[in-house]
Scaffold this motif. Structure first.
Motif, PDB file in Angstrom:
ATOM      1  N   TYR A 167       2.366   1.302   6.100  1.00  0.00           N
ATOM      2  CA  TYR A 167       2.070   2.592   6.717  1.00  0.00           C
ATOM      3  C   TYR A 167       0.662   3.048   6.357  1.00  0.00           C
ATOM      4  O   TYR A 167       0.309   3.129   5.196  1.00  0.00           O
ATOM      5  CB  TYR A 167       3.094   3.646   6.271  1.00  0.00           C
ATOM      6  N   GLU A 193      -4.172  -6.656  -5.614  1.00  0.00           N
ATOM      7  CA  GLU A 193      -4.689  -6.748  -4.248  1.00  0.00           C
ATOM      8  C   GLU A 193      -3.654  -7.499  -3.404  1.00  0.00           C
ATOM      9  O   GLU A 193      -3.247  -8.612  -3.758  1.00  0.00           O
ATOM     10  CB  GLU A 193      -6.022  -7.488  -4.325  1.00  0.00           C
ATOM     11  N   ALA A 194      -3.246  -6.876  -2.327  1.00  0.00           N
ATOM     12  CA  ALA A 194      -2.102  -7.421  -1.584  1.00  0.00           C
ATOM     13  C   ALA A 194      -2.318  -8.862  -1.124  1.00  0.00           C
ATOM     14  O   ALA A 194      -1.426  -9.703  -1.291  1.00  0.00           O
ATOM     15  CB  ALA A 194      -1.799  -6.527  -0.383  1.00  0.00           C
ATOM     16  N   GLY A 229       0.833  -1.208   0.000  1.00  0.00           N
ATOM     17  CA  GLY A 229       0.000   0.000   0.000  1.00  0.00           C
ATOM     18  C   GLY A 229       0.856   1.242   0.000  1.00  0.00           C
ATOM     19  O   GLY A 229       0.718   2.107   0.862  1.00  0.00           O
ATOM     20  N   GLU A 277       0.674  -2.228  -4.647  1.00  0.00           N
ATOM     21  CA  GLU A 277      -0.361  -1.183  -4.539  1.00  0.00           C
ATOM     22  C   GLU A 277      -1.536  -1.585  -5.432  1.00  0.00           C
ATOM     23  O   GLU A 277      -1.335  -2.035  -6.552  1.00  0.00           O
ATOM     24  CB  GLU A 277       0.234   0.175  -4.963  1.00  0.00           C
ATOM     25  N   THR A 291       5.970   8.644   5.033  1.00  0.00           N
ATOM     26  CA  THR A 291       5.048   8.644   3.889  1.00  0.00           C
ATOM     27  C   THR A 291       4.252   9.942   3.852  1.00  0.00           C
ATOM     28  O   THR A 291       4.285  10.735   4.791  1.00  0.00           O
ATOM     29  CB  THR A 291       4.070   7.454   4.008  1.00  0.00           C
TER      30      THR A 291
HETATM   31  C1  LIG Z   1      -4.377   5.360   3.476  1.00  0.00           C
HETATM   32  S1  LIG Z   1      -3.367   5.041   2.111  1.00  0.00           S
HETATM   33  C2  LIG Z   1      -1.711   5.152   2.736  1.00  0.00           C
HETATM   34  C3  LIG Z   1      -0.703   5.341   1.645  1.00  0.00           C
HETATM   35  C4  LIG Z   1       0.774   5.390   2.115  1.00  0.00           C
HETATM   36  N1  LIG Z   1       1.149   4.131   2.740  1.00  0.00           N
HETATM   37  C5  LIG Z   1       1.013   6.533   3.050  1.00  0.00           C
HETATM   38  O1  LIG Z   1       1.212   6.261   4.254  1.00  0.00           O
HETATM   39  O2  LIG Z   1       1.023   7.677   2.582  1.00  0.00           O
HETATM   40  C6  LIG Z   1      -3.562   3.268   1.945  1.00  0.00           C
HETATM   41  C7  LIG Z   1      -2.947   2.743   0.664  1.00  0.00           C
HETATM   42  O3  LIG Z   1      -3.079   1.336   0.638  1.00  0.00           O
HETATM   43  C8  LIG Z   1      -3.551   0.940  -0.636  1.00  0.00           C
HETATM   44  N2  LIG Z   1      -4.308  -0.305  -0.450  1.00  0.00           N
HETATM   45  C9  LIG Z   1      -5.474  -0.427   0.227  1.00  0.00           C
HETATM   46  N3  LIG Z   1      -5.870  -1.703   0.200  1.00  0.00           N
HETATM   47  C10 LIG Z   1      -4.942  -2.391  -0.507  1.00  0.00           C
HETATM   48  C11 LIG Z   1      -4.817  -3.737  -0.893  1.00  0.00           C
HETATM   49  N4  LIG Z   1      -5.727  -4.629  -0.552  1.00  0.00           N
HETATM   50  N5  LIG Z   1      -3.744  -4.110  -1.628  1.00  0.00           N
HETATM   51  C12 LIG Z   1      -2.806  -3.193  -1.984  1.00  0.00           C
HETATM   52  N6  LIG Z   1      -2.883  -1.892  -1.649  1.00  0.00           N
HETATM   53  C13 LIG Z   1      -3.930  -1.492  -0.924  1.00  0.00           C
HETATM   54  C14 LIG Z   1      -4.439   2.097  -1.072  1.00  0.00           C
HETATM   55  O4  LIG Z   1      -4.659   2.119  -2.461  1.00  0.00           O
HETATM   56  C15 LIG Z   1      -3.645   3.278  -0.581  1.00  0.00           C
HETATM   57  O5  LIG Z   1      -2.670   3.683  -1.513  1.00  0.00           O
END
Ligand SMILES: C[S@@+](CC[C@H](N)C(=O)[O-])C[C@H]1O[C@@H](n2cnc3c(N)ncnc32)[C@H](O)[C@@H]1O
Length: 228
Positions: free
Chosen positions: A110, A90-91, A40, A63, A182
């Motif tokens: 994060y 999807e992670a 993410g 991501e 981040t």
């Molecule tokens: C709240 S943001 C935080 C972004 C970054 N880590 C930061 O701290 O600035 C959450 C991130 O996780 C990604 N995300 C959410 N669910 C996810 C998943 N199942 N698999 C991969 N990425 C995911 C979202 O697209 C988003 O970019």
């Protein structure tokens, strides 16, 4: 969902279907540098900075949002980060079906989506059923760095991790030594929002595949399609 895997600065691009799975990351980013993973990565500020600062290590970013994925891809190509591999998808799917296990020295997570409603908790990256899958990226002795502004979720994550037999969990007071990592962290620090940060270390003698006591069923559950 369309899945892609792209090697950023090498200008190489693969569709997942073209690759043997689980992936051999060493074939994609040759070398002997240790691996760090960020799940993410959002706009990718931390991952790109780390990859440029520590060229002797290799970095994998996961991501789900295409827009962020392409943004980081462009930036990392422009800046020549040859040690950065990006996977869009999807992670939990990527972790369970595509990526190898027990390969990373550090896993960064994060500000993952907190899914505050009880009926959505099953979508969280960390819950008792998925924790093994997420920690499964770490090699013995590897370390998770985690932060959230959603304190209740952070406390639950700390509790889940602390009940893993092979993990030592340490809550961190204040920012990381390198400051806000981040975009979300920088924004929330500027707003003065409380942030829970923790590090969890997997024991050197952790047995590969040692399971969280509540997590055994999760590996299969995580790969099952969500009910509509
Ligand atoms: C709240 S943001 C935080 C972004 C970054 N880590 C930061 O701290 O600035 C959450 C991130 O996780 C990604 N995300 C959410 N669910 C996810 C998943 N199942 N698999 C991969 N990425 C995911 C979202 O697209 C988003 O970019």
């Amino acid at each position: 969902m369309r899945l892609e895997l792209l090697l950023a600065a090498g200008q190489r691009r693969w569709r997942l279907g073209e690759l043997r799975q689980p992936l051999s990351l060493d074939d994609l980013v040759p070398g002997d540098g240790e691996w760090e993973v960020e799940i993410g990565f959002g706009k990718g500020r931390y991952l790109l900075k780390r990859a440029l600062e520590v060229p002797g290590r290799r970095y994998l970013g996961v991501e789900v949002v295409s827009k962020y994925f392409r943004l980081l891809l462009k930036r990392s190509q422009r800046q020549g980060a040859a040690n950065l591999l990006l996977a869009r998808g999807e992670a939990l799917y990527l972790l369970s079906a595509v990526l190898p296990s027990a390969f990373a020295s550090v896993l960064h997570v994060y500000f993952p989506d907190p899914w505050p409603k009880a009926r959505h908790h099953k979508r969280r990256l960390f819950d008792p059923e998925t924790v093994d899958l997420v920690l499964g990226t770490l090699r013995p002795g590897g370390e998770l760095c985690f932060a959230t502004d959603f304190i209740e979720y952070g406390q639950r994550v700390a509790e889940i991790l602390a009940s893993h037999p092979d993990l030592t969990v340490e809550l961190r007071e204040g920012p990381w030594p390198d400051g806000a990592r981040t975009n979300y962290e920088a924004k929330y620090m500027a707003e003065g929002r409380p942030i829970l940060r923790l590090r969890a270390r997997l024991a050197e003698d952790a047995e590969p595949g040692a399971f969280h006591p509540e997590g055994r069923a999760g590996i299969l559950a995580a790969t099952a399609p969500r009910p509509g």
